[in-house]
Design a protein around this motif. Sequence first.
Motif, PDB file in Angstrom:
ATOM      1  N   PHE A  36       0.853  -1.174   0.000  1.00 49.09           N
ATOM      2  CA  PHE A  36       0.000   0.000   0.000  1.00 49.09           C
ATOM      3  C   PHE A  36       0.897   1.235   0.000  1.00 49.09           C
ATOM      4  O   PHE A  36       2.091   1.138   0.271  1.00 49.09           O
ATOM      5  CB  PHE A  36      -0.888   0.027   1.258  1.00 49.09           C
ATOM      6  N   ARG A  37       0.317   2.372  -0.273  1.00 54.88           N
ATOM      7  CA  ARG A  37       1.064   3.614  -0.162  1.00 54.88           C
ATOM      8  C   ARG A  37       0.159   4.714   0.358  1.00 54.88           C
ATOM      9  O   ARG A  37      -1.065   4.656   0.226  1.00 54.88           O
ATOM     10  CB  ARG A  37       1.664   4.012  -1.514  1.00 54.88           C
ATOM     11  N   GLN A  38       0.800   5.693   0.960  1.00 59.42           N
ATOM     12  CA  GLN A  38       0.053   6.821   1.489  1.00 59.42           C
ATOM     13  C   GLN A  38       0.839   8.104   1.262  1.00 59.42           C
ATOM     14  O   GLN A  38       1.963   8.247   1.755  1.00 59.42           O
ATOM     15  CB  GLN A  38      -0.224   6.633   2.988  1.00 59.42           C
ATOM     16  N   ALA A  39       0.239   8.988   0.487  1.00 64.31           N
ATOM     17  CA  ALA A  39       0.827  10.298   0.230  1.00 64.31           C
ATOM     18  C   ALA A  39       0.292  11.285   1.265  1.00 64.31           C
ATOM     19  O   ALA A  39      -0.774  11.074   1.848  1.00 64.31           O
ATOM     20  CB  ALA A  39       0.481  10.747  -1.178  1.00 64.31           C
ATOM     21  N   ALA A  48      -0.394  -3.153  -4.930  1.00 65.50           N
ATOM     22  CA  ALA A  48      -0.258  -4.473  -5.557  1.00 65.50           C
ATOM     23  C   ALA A  48      -0.344  -5.532  -4.474  1.00 65.50           C
ATOM     24  O   ALA A  48      -0.018  -5.267  -3.309  1.00 65.50           O
ATOM     25  CB  ALA A  48       1.072  -4.591  -6.303  1.00 65.50           C
ATOM     26  N   GLY A  49      -0.749  -6.748  -4.873  1.00 60.31           N
ATOM     27  CA  GLY A  49      -0.868  -7.786  -3.862  1.00 60.31           C
ATOM     28  C   GLY A  49      -0.893  -9.183  -4.434  1.00 60.31           C
ATOM     29  O   GLY A  49      -1.114  -9.381  -5.639  1.00 60.31           O
ATOM     30  N   ARG A  55      -0.762 -17.476  -6.421  1.00 63.06           N
ATOM     31  CA  ARG A  55      -0.973 -17.607  -7.861  1.00 63.06           C
ATOM     32  C   ARG A  55      -1.727 -16.428  -8.469  1.00 63.06           C
ATOM     33  O   ARG A  55      -1.775 -16.293  -9.693  1.00 63.06           O
ATOM     34  CB  ARG A  55      -1.752 -18.893  -8.146  1.00 63.06           C
ATOM     35  N   ILE A  56      -2.317 -15.629  -7.628  1.00 62.65           N
ATOM     36  CA  ILE A  56      -3.111 -14.508  -8.126  1.00 62.65           C
ATOM     37  C   ILE A  56      -2.481 -13.204  -7.656  1.00 62.65           C
ATOM     38  O   ILE A  56      -2.186 -13.035  -6.478  1.00 62.65           O
ATOM     39  CB  ILE A  56      -4.556 -14.603  -7.610  1.00 62.65           C
ATOM     40  N   THR A  57      -2.243 -12.319  -8.610  1.00 64.51           N
ATOM     41  CA  THR A  57      -1.753 -10.987  -8.287  1.00 64.51           C
ATOM     42  C   THR A  57      -2.770  -9.961  -8.769  1.00 64.51           C
ATOM     43  O   THR A  57      -3.562 -10.221  -9.677  1.00 64.51           O
ATOM     44  CB  THR A  57      -0.390 -10.708  -8.940  1.00 64.51           C
ATOM     45  N   ASN A  58      -2.701  -8.812  -8.153  1.00 65.94           N
ATOM     46  CA  ASN A  58      -3.625  -7.747  -8.493  1.00 65.94           C
ATOM     47  C   ASN A  58      -2.889  -6.423  -8.338  1.00 65.94           C
ATOM     48  O   ASN A  58      -2.063  -6.281  -7.435  1.00 65.94           O
ATOM     49  CB  ASN A  58      -4.841  -7.798  -7.559  1.00 65.94           C
ATOM     50  N   TYR A  59      -3.187  -5.499  -9.238  1.00 64.86           N
ATOM     51  CA  TYR A  59      -2.520  -4.198  -9.221  1.00 64.86           C
ATOM     52  C   TYR A  59      -3.544  -3.077  -9.284  1.00 64.86           C
ATOM     53  O   TYR A  59      -4.603  -3.218  -9.888  1.00 64.86           O
ATOM     54  CB  TYR A  59      -1.574  -4.060 -10.423  1.00 64.86           C
ATOM     55  N   ALA A  60      -3.195  -1.961  -8.685  1.00 68.44           N
ATOM     56  CA  ALA A  60      -3.995  -0.762  -8.874  1.00 68.44           C
ATOM     57  C   ALA A  60      -3.860  -0.314 -10.324  1.00 68.44           C
ATOM     58  O   ALA A  60      -2.800  -0.487 -10.946  1.00 68.44           O
ATOM     59  CB  ALA A  60      -3.522   0.339  -7.929  1.00 68.44           C
ATOM     60  N   ASP A  61      -4.917   0.276 -10.858  1.00 70.79           N
ATOM     61  CA  ASP A  61      -4.881   0.734 -12.246  1.00 70.79           C
ATOM     62  C   ASP A  61      -3.736   1.716 -12.480  1.00 70.79           C
ATOM     63  O   ASP A  61      -3.127   1.730 -13.546  1.00 70.79           O
ATOM     64  CB  ASP A  61      -6.214   1.400 -12.606  1.00 70.79           C
ATOM     65  N   SER A  62      -3.444   2.505 -11.492  1.00 68.38           N
ATOM     66  CA  SER A  62      -2.437   3.564 -11.636  1.00 68.38           C
ATOM     67  C   SER A  62      -1.012   3.027 -11.779  1.00 68.38           C
ATOM     68  O   SER A  62      -0.121   3.754 -12.237  1.00 68.38           O
ATOM     69  CB  SER A  62      -2.505   4.518 -10.436  1.00 68.38           C
ATOM     70  N   VAL A  63      -0.802   1.764 -11.397  1.00 64.70           N
ATOM     71  CA  VAL A  63       0.558   1.209 -11.477  1.00 64.70           C
ATOM     72  C   VAL A  63       0.641   0.019 -12.427  1.00 64.70           C
ATOM     73  O   VAL A  63       1.736  -0.504 -12.670  1.00 64.70           O
ATOM     74  CB  VAL A  63       1.083   0.796 -10.089  1.00 64.70           C
ATOM     75  N   GLN A  64      -0.486  -0.416 -12.942  1.00 62.62           N
ATOM     76  CA  GLN A  64      -0.515  -1.560 -13.851  1.00 62.62           C
ATOM     77  C   GLN A  64       0.437  -1.337 -15.016  1.00 62.62           C
ATOM     78  O   GLN A  64       0.427  -0.283 -15.643  1.00 62.62           O
ATOM     79  CB  GLN A  64      -1.942  -1.765 -14.365  1.00 62.62           C
ATOM     80  N   GLY A  65       1.299  -2.321 -15.278  1.00 64.44           N
ATOM     81  CA  GLY A  65       2.246  -2.217 -16.374  1.00 64.44           C
ATOM     82  C   GLY A  65       3.562  -1.554 -16.000  1.00 64.44           C
ATOM     83  O   GLY A  65       4.529  -1.624 -16.762  1.00 64.44           O
ATOM     84  N   LEU A  85       8.785   5.560 -12.936  1.00 68.18           N
ATOM     85  CA  LEU A  85       8.182   6.254 -11.803  1.00 68.18           C
ATOM     86  C   LEU A  85       7.754   7.666 -12.171  1.00 68.18           C
ATOM     87  O   LEU A  85       8.402   8.351 -12.970  1.00 68.18           O
ATOM     88  CB  LEU A  85       9.155   6.275 -10.628  1.00 68.18           C
ATOM     89  N   LYS A  86       6.651   8.064 -11.564  1.00 68.10           N
ATOM     90  CA  LYS A  86       6.076   9.382 -11.787  1.00 68.10           C
ATOM     91  C   LYS A  86       6.031  10.145 -10.465  1.00 68.10           C
ATOM     92  O   LYS A  86       6.080   9.546  -9.389  1.00 68.10           O
ATOM     93  CB  LYS A  86       4.655   9.238 -12.333  1.00 68.10           C
ATOM     94  N   SER A  87       5.874  11.449 -10.559  1.00 69.82           N
ATOM     95  CA  SER A  87       5.823  12.256  -9.333  1.00 69.82           C
ATOM     96  C   SER A  87       4.663  11.827  -8.440  1.00 69.82           C
ATOM     97  O   SER A  87       4.765  11.873  -7.214  1.00 69.82           O
ATOM     98  CB  SER A  87       5.718  13.736  -9.677  1.00 69.82           C
TER      99      SER A  87
END
Length: 126
Positions: A36-39, A48-49, A55-65, A85-87
């Motif tokens: 998780f992250r917190q700004a 991500a998790g 066997r199953i991973t999942n990503y937030a849309d903002s970091v996918q790829g 990485l982005k600001s």
Amino acid sequence: VQLQASGGGLVQTGGSLRLSCAASGGTVSSYAMAWFRQAPGKEREFVAGFSRSGRITNYADSVQGRFTISKDNAKNTVHLQMNSLKSEDTAVYYCAADGGSPWAFVPRRPENLVYWGQGTQVTVSS
């Protein structure tokens, strides 16, 4: 289980960092694991998790790829490889674990995870 996050730092836009979460008192192969992250001024958000099955991973849309979560069972460590990485990726990053999640479930809400590391700061500068 105790979790120790490391690997944060200062990086320029477009750069990469690799975060690590070392577990003790339990094995990562038995837990659902997540980052998780917190700004500043924002709520803690899922990044991500892994499911408990691993066997199953999942990503937030903002970091996918751009981000990849991986697990090293031999070293009892979970990694988060962060590329391009982005600001807006600037935040304190936390790893978390839960031993009671359903086998194929990736917990995405903070209240779904019981164990938390101390956080590591990631700062992306332009």
